[in-house]
Design a protein around this motif. Structure first.
Motif, short mmCIF file in Angstrom:
data_model
loop_
_atom_site.label_atom_id
_atom_site.label_comp_id
_atom_site.label_asym_id
_atom_site.label_seq_id
_atom_site.Cartn_x
_atom_site.Cartn_y
_atom_site.Cartn_z
N ASN A 2 10.21 25.77 44.12
CA ASN A 2 11.04 26.56 43.23
C ASN A 2 10.42 27.93 42.95
N GLY A 3 9.12 27.86 42.71
CA GLY A 3 8.38 29.09 42.42
C GLY A 3 8.47 30.06 43.59
N GLN A 4 8.39 29.49 44.78
CA GLN A 4 8.46 30.32 45.98
C GLN A 4 9.80 31.04 46.06
N ALA A 6 11.84 31.67 43.61
CA ALA A 6 11.88 32.68 42.56
C ALA A 6 11.13 33.93 43.01
N ASN A 7 9.98 33.69 43.64
CA ASN A 7 9.19 34.81 44.13
C ASN A 7 9.97 35.64 45.13
N ARG A 8 10.68 34.92 45.99
CA ARG A 8 11.42 35.66 47.03
C ARG A 8 12.53 36.51 46.43
N PHE A 9 13.11 35.99 45.35
CA PHE A 9 14.24 36.72 44.78
C PHE A 9 13.85 37.79 43.78
N THR A 10 12.59 37.71 43.31
CA THR A 10 12.19 38.66 42.28
C THR A 10 12.52 40.11 42.65
N PRO A 11 12.11 40.56 43.83
CA PRO A 11 12.40 41.98 44.14
C PRO A 11 13.88 42.31 44.03
N TYR A 12 14.72 41.36 44.47
CA TYR A 12 16.16 41.65 44.43
C TYR A 12 16.66 41.73 43.00
#
Lengths: 303, 440
Positions: A2-4, A6-12
């Protein structure tokens, strides 16, 4: 996991507000214009009350002699001013690329015209060109020449001169910056090899400045296609249609003829033209980058 | 006790009677009207008399004054809304076609029928006919003129006609006669540069677009021409049209230096500056001629009627006032409109330097004492021609084409007949597309 995600979407997520604003501020009006260009639209109507007419506005324009004349004026204007500004701007930069006392003051003076509001520039030139009380004709007459009807007989040329006056500094300042960042080693080598001043300009300075000059020229060209205020104030497009550039024709179509659909179609033609220019600019920069990379690689391989 | 009661009844009776006799303005006391006026000499004079209205009626007026092209843009947007900001707008004459056609102005019949609103002493017959039909009327003959099918949507206010201004000193010096016909006008215009070297004959607008078109139409009506015949066929290229274009050409050639690129401002400027001996355009300028800050010809200018060709026909134009359909305070707005165009306020605005809308104001002794030209203007107004320029929705486009083509005649030497033939042909296309030949 899940964290991963979230990490991937953070920039977007961080980008979302900016994208949203872009969408509203840029794409919405643009879409509105494109949509409007397919409709018969009078400013007294809401867009929902308008009638869909397909490509009619575009086709009418294509066969409209006044529109084509205006397009021709725009092309002549844009190409002439950019060519002249490049020639004078680069020439000035080459002349002033040296250590003169008070250089910074001179440079500020040179770029002053660029900082004046276009409406003021238009008014200033209009008075200077005035047939009886204008500075230019008064000077001519005091020297014993006949006065010239600048804005009547030579309107396009007069407008071109005003634009050159205002925008040469833009090219000058960028060309100067380019000149001063040129590798001194190349110039020194040329000097040692006995290159004359002209040879240095033509074989070393100009080719090295070329990338900057091309981008500058394209920027100016795009600007020149959209010029409005100076011409509006100086001639209002006259006499005849001789100085009626596209931007002015668009504004007249919308306000005087009250044909918003046609005005929108005209804007789209202009947009397409500018898009092609911008695309050209992209391609050229991309090609140059590639060439630079190739050269760098060759240099590396040799060493 | 009885006496006290008597007093009380008397007081109540008086109170009742006063409320029954309440003035027409009382129900609207304290309301605030938002009006949209142009920045224009007449409306600057209006600003001076508005406090009088508020004092008399208790209705407040808030004015949004804009340059007139800007004003038109703003109104186009405002009038298309469901709820508008303006209660009363001053519109420029050619907006009449657009606003009435888009159903954005109130028909004034409802208000003039309402006994609580309409002032019986208004005397509408005293309003200048040409102005009323040109600016206020719609739906009559041809859709924009007087006629049995028409009705009133606005009242002329800040309207203007054309008169000939001439330099008395120059005319006296050379023993020139003030031109009464077009032949005399053209002859005098071209004689002046020879008699007074460096001075132009008549300053006219001629710049590309609206200016050149306006100047041409100014000559077309008196010379007997029209833009359209009764079936909407363009006849601008007939003999009268050619004559009018040639008149404009002659005037520009004998005019001041650079006349071919003059807009209204430059044309007026050169007359005020003393560079030309005559000026044939709107009456609006009369106030500026005697203003020493703006004019070098104070006290030297005489006024005469627009010269005659085959008929008299001075222009009609300027502004009218109307009530938007989406206004919030329509009745109070009507009261303001009626007050502004009443005999009393018309005189007030004339004395403040505005352009009166009534015959009686032009004949008024007090007004004439202050502005001696008023009587001549009143005379000219009898011949004001409401049909000198068609007021139809597509006029903007035809006007622009006419103006740019005439500008080519003046500056690029395009043949007059050829130029007007081109205009007629393109106009026919525009009219066809707009549906004017549906019944042919």
């Amino acid at each position: 996991m899940n964290g991963q995600l979230a990490n991937r979407f953070t920039p977007y997520i961080f980008m979302a507000p900016a994208v949203l604003i872009m969408g509203i501020a840029l794409l919405y009006p643009l879409g509105y214009m494109v949509y409007g260009s397919f409709r018969e639209w009078n400013p007294s109507q809401n867009i929902s009350e308008t009638e869909f007419v397909g490509l009619k506005n575009y086709i009418t324009l294509f066969f409209d002699a006044a529109f084509r004349e205006s397009l021709a004026v725009t092309l002549i204007f844009a190409v002439t001013v950019v060519a002249a500004e490049l020639f004078i701007g680069v020439g000035l930069a080459l002349l002033l690329d040296r250590n003169i006392r008070g250089m910074s003051l001179l440079r500020t003076l040179f770029i002053l015209p660029m900082m004046i509001a276009p409406v003021v520039v238009g008014l200033m030139w209009r008075y200077m060109y005035h047939p009886t009380v204008g500075t230019i004709n008064r000077t001519l007459k005091s020297m014993g020449f006949e006065g010239v009807d600048w804005l009547g007989q030579h309107a396009l040329a007069s407008v071109i001169v005003a634009d050159i006056w205002q925008w040469t500094p833009f090219i000058f300042i960028l060309a100067l910056a380019a000149l001063q960042s040129l590798p001194r080693s190349a110039l020194e080598a040329a000097r040692i090899d006995g290159a004359t001043a002209w040879q240095q300009i033509f074989y070393i300075k100009l080719p090295l400045m070329m990338p900057v000059l091309i981008v500058t020229a394209l920027l100016r060209l795009i600007d020149a296609f959209k010029v409005l205020e100076v011409i509006l104030v100086m001639t209002q497009g006259g006499p005849g249609l001789s100085t009626e550039i596209l931007a002015l024709r668009i504004s007249r179509t919308a306000t005087e003829f009250r044909e918003l659909g046609v005005a929108a179609a005209m804007s789209n033609y202009l947009l397409i033209l500018l898009l092609l220019l911008t695309l050209g600019m992209f391609v050229i920069t991309r090609l140059q980058e590639k060439r630079a990379a190739r050269l760098a690689k060759m240099v590396q391989e040799e060493s | 006790m009885l006496k006290k009661l008597k007093h009380l009844t008397l007081a109540t009776a008086m109170l009742l009677s006063t409320s029954a006799m309440a003035g027409p303005y009382d129900p609207y006391k304290g309301e605030t009207l938002v009006v949209n006026f142009p920045a224009h000499p007449h409306y600057n004079a209006v600003m001076k008399i508005l406090p009088e209205f508020t004092k008399e009626t208790g209705i407040n007026v808030e004015v949004d004054q804009l340059p007139y092209l800007k004003m038109r843009e703003r109104q186009t947007l405002e009038l298309a809304q469901d709820e508008g900001e303006y209660d009363l707008v001053a519109y420029v004459v050619f907006s009449k076609a657009d606003y009435v056609y888009a159903d954005q102005l109130e028909n004034l019949a409802r208000y003039f029928m309402n006994p609580k609103l309409a002032d019986p002493n208004y005397d509408a017959d005293d309003l200048i006919d040409g102005y009323v039909y040109n600016i206020g009327f719609a739906g009559g003959n041809k859709g924009y003129l007087e006629g049995k099918t028409g009705s009133l949507f606005g009242i002329p206010y800040g309207s203007e006609t054309s008169v000939l201004g001439y330099r008395k000193d120059i005319f006296d010096k050379h023993g020139l006669k003030v031109p009464e016909t077009y032949d005399e006008l053209l002859k005098t215009a071209c004689a002046i540069p020879q008699l007074e070297p460096g001075m132009g004959g008549l300053s006219s607008r001629a710049a590309s677009g609206h200016h050149a078109s306006h100047a041409f139409l100014l000559h077309l009506a008196p010379l007997g021409g029209r833009v359209f015949d009764d079936n909407w066929n363009p006849i601008v290229n007939n003999a009268q049209g050619v004559q009018a274009a040639n008149a404009l050409k002659t005037i520009v050639e004998c005019g001041p230096e650079g006349a071919a690129s003059f807009g209204f401002g430059e044309a007026l400027g050169s007359f005020l500056n003393g560079d030309t001996a005559m000026f044939l355009d709107t009456t609006v300028v009369a106030g500026q001629i005697n203003d020493p800050d703006k004019s070098k010809v104070v006290g030297k200018v005489g006024w005469a009627m627009h010269p005659m060709g085959t008929r008299r026909g001075s222009q009609t134009g300027g502004f009218g006032i109307g009530i938007p359909k989406n206004a919030e305070h329509k009745e109070a707005a009507f009261l303001l409109m009626q007050w502004l165009t009443s005999k009393k306020a018309d005189k007030l605005v004339a004395l403040a330097g505005g352009n009166p809308s009534r015959f009686s104001t032009h004949a008024d002794a007090e007004v004439n004492a202050k502005f001696p030209h008023m009587a001549t203007f009143g005379e000219a107004l009898k011949y004001a021609d409401p049909d000198w320029r068609p007021i139809i929705p597509v006029w903007g486009k035809i006007n622009a084409d006419l103006g740019t083509t005439l500008s080519k005649v003046l500056t690029e030497g395009l043949d007059v007949q050829e130029a007007l033939d081109g205009v007629a042909e393109r106009t026919k296309g525009v009219m066809n597309e707009a549906g004017y030949y549906t019944w042919n």
